[in-house]
Each structure stands twice: as structure tokens, then as C-alpha cells.
Design a protein around this motif. Sequence first.
Motif, PDB file in Angstrom:
ATOM      1  N   ASP A 111       0.831  -1.204   0.000  1.00  0.00           N
ATOM      2  CA  ASP A 111       0.000   0.000   0.000  1.00  0.00           C
ATOM      3  C   ASP A 111       0.868   1.258   0.000  1.00  0.00           C
ATOM      4  O   ASP A 111       0.582   2.228  -0.700  1.00  0.00           O
ATOM      5  N   GLU A 118      -5.862  -0.855  -0.962  1.00  0.00           N
ATOM      6  CA  GLU A 118      -6.220  -0.041   0.201  1.00  0.00           C
ATOM      7  C   GLU A 118      -7.325  -0.695   1.018  1.00  0.00           C
ATOM      8  O   GLU A 118      -7.265  -0.729   2.250  1.00  0.00           O
ATOM      9  N   ARG A 123      -5.917  -3.812   2.837  1.00  0.00           N
ATOM     10  CA  ARG A 123      -5.094  -3.400   3.971  1.00  0.00           C
ATOM     11  C   ARG A 123      -5.967  -2.933   5.130  1.00  0.00           C
ATOM     12  O   ARG A 123      -5.743  -3.264   6.288  1.00  0.00           O
TER      13      ARG A 123
END
Length: 115
Positions: free
Chosen positions: A57, A75, A78
Amino acid sequence: MDNNPNTINNDNDYMEFSKLMKEQYDELKEENKNLKKHLFNYQKEICSIYGIMRVIDFMITDLHNIPNILIELVERQRSALSRIVEKDIIKYEDEDEIEEEEELNIIVEMVLNEE
């Protein structure tokens, strides 16, 4: 004479029953130990995956010609892993988040009760 198979009639029955209970306890204790070991290993793996996702990321913003959808997926993944690590592994609870969730539940109940 009592025909109930769970009735203890003498010391020998008591000893057999005690031995059986001890064996069952030992089996459950061993199973619990194995489950805790597996859980710990899964937690380590999730933490490793989370670390890798954080690096990806962080690095993906410096790369060129990466489709926006791929950036968004990284994103989101994560973020999802972050919640799992915080709540289920580290056991961290954000008091503000808990308060917001309680407020939201109150609002939902109020709206549902009005109908």
C-alpha cells in the motif's frame, strides 16, 4: 436395585467413572492446547500478510501506470486486515468507535420504533 447406568454403586464404579472423566478431561485439554497453537500460528500469518499489505500500500503510490481499481483494492484489503489485526489479535478497541457504534444503534432503534 437402580438400573440407571450413571449410578455409582460401589468404590470400583466410582474409580472407573473417575478414570473415564480424567481421560475425557485430558483429551479435551490436549485438543484445547492444539487449537490454541493453531490459532497462534494463524495470528502470526495474518500479521505477516498485514505487514506485506502495508508495504505494498505504501509503495503503490510511488509506482506509475497502476490502475486506480488495483490501488483501491489494495487499500481496502489493507484496511480490512488492519481491523482484523486490531480487534482479534491485538485486542485494541477504539473508545470513540465504540461510542459512535452505540449512538448509531440508538438512532436505528429510534427510527425503527417510529414506524
